[in-house]
Design an enzyme around this catalytic site. Structure first.
Site, mmCIF file in Angstrom:
data_model
loop_
_atom_site.group_PDB
_atom_site.id
_atom_site.type_symbol
_atom_site.label_atom_id
_atom_site.label_comp_id
_atom_site.label_asym_id
_atom_site.label_seq_id
_atom_site.Cartn_x
_atom_site.Cartn_y
_atom_site.Cartn_z
ATOM 1 C CD GLU A 206 -3.046 -1.074 2.186
ATOM 2 O OE1 GLU A 206 -2.987 -0.205 3.069
ATOM 3 O OE2 GLU A 206 -3.975 -1.888 2.102
ATOM 4 C CE LYS A 338 -10.744 -3.624 4.256
ATOM 5 N NZ LYS A 338 -10.074 -4.825 4.837
HETATM 6 P P1 PGA Z 1 -6.750 -6.179 2.603
HETATM 7 O O1 PGA Z 1 -6.438 -5.538 4.029
HETATM 8 O O2 PGA Z 1 -7.322 -5.170 1.720
HETATM 9 O O3 PGA Z 1 -5.418 -6.712 2.148
HETATM 10 O O4 PGA Z 1 -7.678 -7.339 2.890
HETATM 11 C C1 PGA Z 1 -6.781 -4.241 4.390
HETATM 12 C C2 PGA Z 1 -7.140 -4.183 5.851
HETATM 13 O O5 PGA Z 1 -6.976 -5.191 6.577
HETATM 14 O O6 PGA Z 1 -7.620 -3.171 6.327
HETATM 15 ZN ZN ZN Z 2 -7.908 -4.476 8.477
#
Ligand code: PGA
Ligand code: ZN
Length: 438
Positions: A206, A338
């Site tokens: 990231e 998400k």
């Molecule tokens: P991921 O992790 O997008 O790789 O699943 C992001 C998070 O755990 O916040």
């Molecule tokens: Zn997380």
């Protein structure tokens, strides 16, 4: 004129070089809405499944099956529906797949389509997406408080350290702009410190610095030094936020820190995090225990919930029902939202609203596999009062999200930034209210 006339998927590529799905939704007015599915690496077991082709080609990551579900199942069901009826569209998608995790259609197919419909409705009304969201869901828009990664870790850095995200928040800044400025200073101060120790080794998934540390705690010590080197007093304008992503560290209440060759049970993990919170200015912590450790999460929340933000990510997987259950059990006081974990816009907004109704924090979040899609900048602003987590302060798939917020800031005007309000119930907010934080 907002009736859907076509739903067209295509294969595009994400920030890790993996294939993913983009969907164009066309309306009878000729207007198009477009969105791309992101992809996680540390996924909760109860989140919507990305449908992948498997096999040898593209390391099993192909999206031909997901594209097929867009073309042969989703498109025929959506053509003729009103794009302005997001709930109706999402219900039509859900009606095609009775499996709990969207295994049949693929969460990647559903999320790209659902978000593309939201974009199409906004474009059709001639509105920026954030304003359409605020009107449609009857919310008060405000720019979110960012949560920004300085060091990567866990599944995003080859498990070089165990903890996944070492982040800062700048709740003491009075504008979104100021958050960006302070973050720039801290990010590069951290890079300078790593370079001076001979530990500069590029960046993680990231965009946070690669975590060349001998222990997990060394990352925290370095982060505090970076905040100081940036001219800030840790805990004053700037606080630390962690994503432990503890589901990656073990199961059934047993955990292992591989870097330190230490095994521990849930109580010992909670004690260790408690010591860290005593020693470092941590005001927010995500998934401190595993998704299968509800007793641990209740205990953690009982001990620290009155002064630290405790976010459920893998633990709550953007599910309004799990938020309600956790609230009743006394687990967590905030939820990560998400959109691809839920699989549709409607389910994500329901989760956001359930959190707000409970007096919880709500943090709209990107995934570690991202693209140029900026839907989440608009979603978090439109729903208002929230926070936004998109990874670090480098790499374009991250920066597009922060930069989009700056454009929205110009549209929304001064005074549109939520500032430190989401952390009001933490020690940071309580100290600030007492006047001991500048
Ligand atoms: P991921 O992790 O997008 O790789 O699943 C992001 C998070 O755990 O916040
Ligand atoms: Zn997380």
């Amino acid at each position: 004129m907002s009736r859907i006339t076509a739903v067209q998927g295509r294969r595009v590529w994400d920030s890790r070089g993996n294939p993913t799905i983009e969907v164009d939704v066309t309306l009878e007015s000729g207007v198009i809405g477009r969105a791309i599915a992101p992809a996680g690496a540390s996924r909760g077991t109860r989140e919507a499944i990305d449908l992948r082709d498997g096999g040898k080609a593209l390391r099993g990551m192909g999206v031909a099956r997901a594209l097929d579900s867009v073309a042969t199942k989703i498109a025929p069901a959506l053509v003729g529906l009103e794009a302005t009826d997001q709930a109706g569209v999402d219900a039509a998608i859900l009606a095609l797949d009775s499996s709990p995790l969207k295994e049949s259609l693929g969460g990647n197919a559903t999320v790209a389509t659902s978000l593309a419909v939201l974009h199409a409705a906004a474009n059709n009304a001639g509105l920026p997406l954030w304003r359409h969201v605020a009107q449609h869901y009857d919310t008060s828009p405000s720019l979110p408080l960012p949560e920004i990664q300085i060091f990567g870790g866990g599944a995003h850095a080859g498990r070089r350290v165990d903890i996944q995200d070492f982040m800062i928040m700048v709740p003491g800044a009075s504008s979104f702009d100021e958050v960006m400025e302070v973050t720039n200073e801290v990010y590069f101060a951290a890079g300078d410190i790593m370079a001076s120790k001979g530990k500069a080794a590029g960046v993680a998934d990231e965009g946070g610095w690669w975590p060349m540390f001998d222990s997990n705690e060394e990352a925290l010590e370095t982060l505090v030094k970076a905040i100081e080197k940036a001219g800030e007093k840790p805990g004053n304008r700037v606080i630390i936020s962690l994503d432990v992503a503890a589901s990656e560290l073990g199961q059934d209440g047993q955990y292992r820190l591989a870097l330190e060759d230490r095994s521990m049970d849930s109580g010992q993990l909670i004690d260790m995090l408690g010591r860290w919170m005593d020693s470092y200015p941590i005001a927010s912590i995500e998934d401190p225990v595993g998704e299968d450790d509800p007793e641990g999460m209740v205990e953690f929340t009982r001990r620290f919930g009155d002064h630290v933000q405790i976010i459920g990510d893998d633990y709550l997987v953007t599910n309004a029902k799990l938020v309600a259950e956790a609230e009743a059990a006394g687990a967590c006081n905030a939820v990560l939202v998400k959109v691809n974990q839920a699989g549709t816009v409607t389910e994500s907004v329901d989760t956001f609203k359930a959190a707000r109704a409970a007096g919880w924090g709500a943090i709209v979040s990107a995934r570690s596999g991202e693209t140029e899609d900026v839907s989440i900048s608009h979603l978090s602003t439109g729903l208002g009062g929230g926070q936004l987590k998109v990874g670090s302060f480098t790499r374009s798939e991250r920066m597009v999200k922060w930069n989009e917020c700056l454009r929205i800031q110009d549209e929304l005007g001064a005074g549109s930034y939520v500032a430190g309000a989401p952390l009001a119930k933490t020690w940071w907010g309580k100290n600030k209210l007492k006047g001991s934080v500048a």
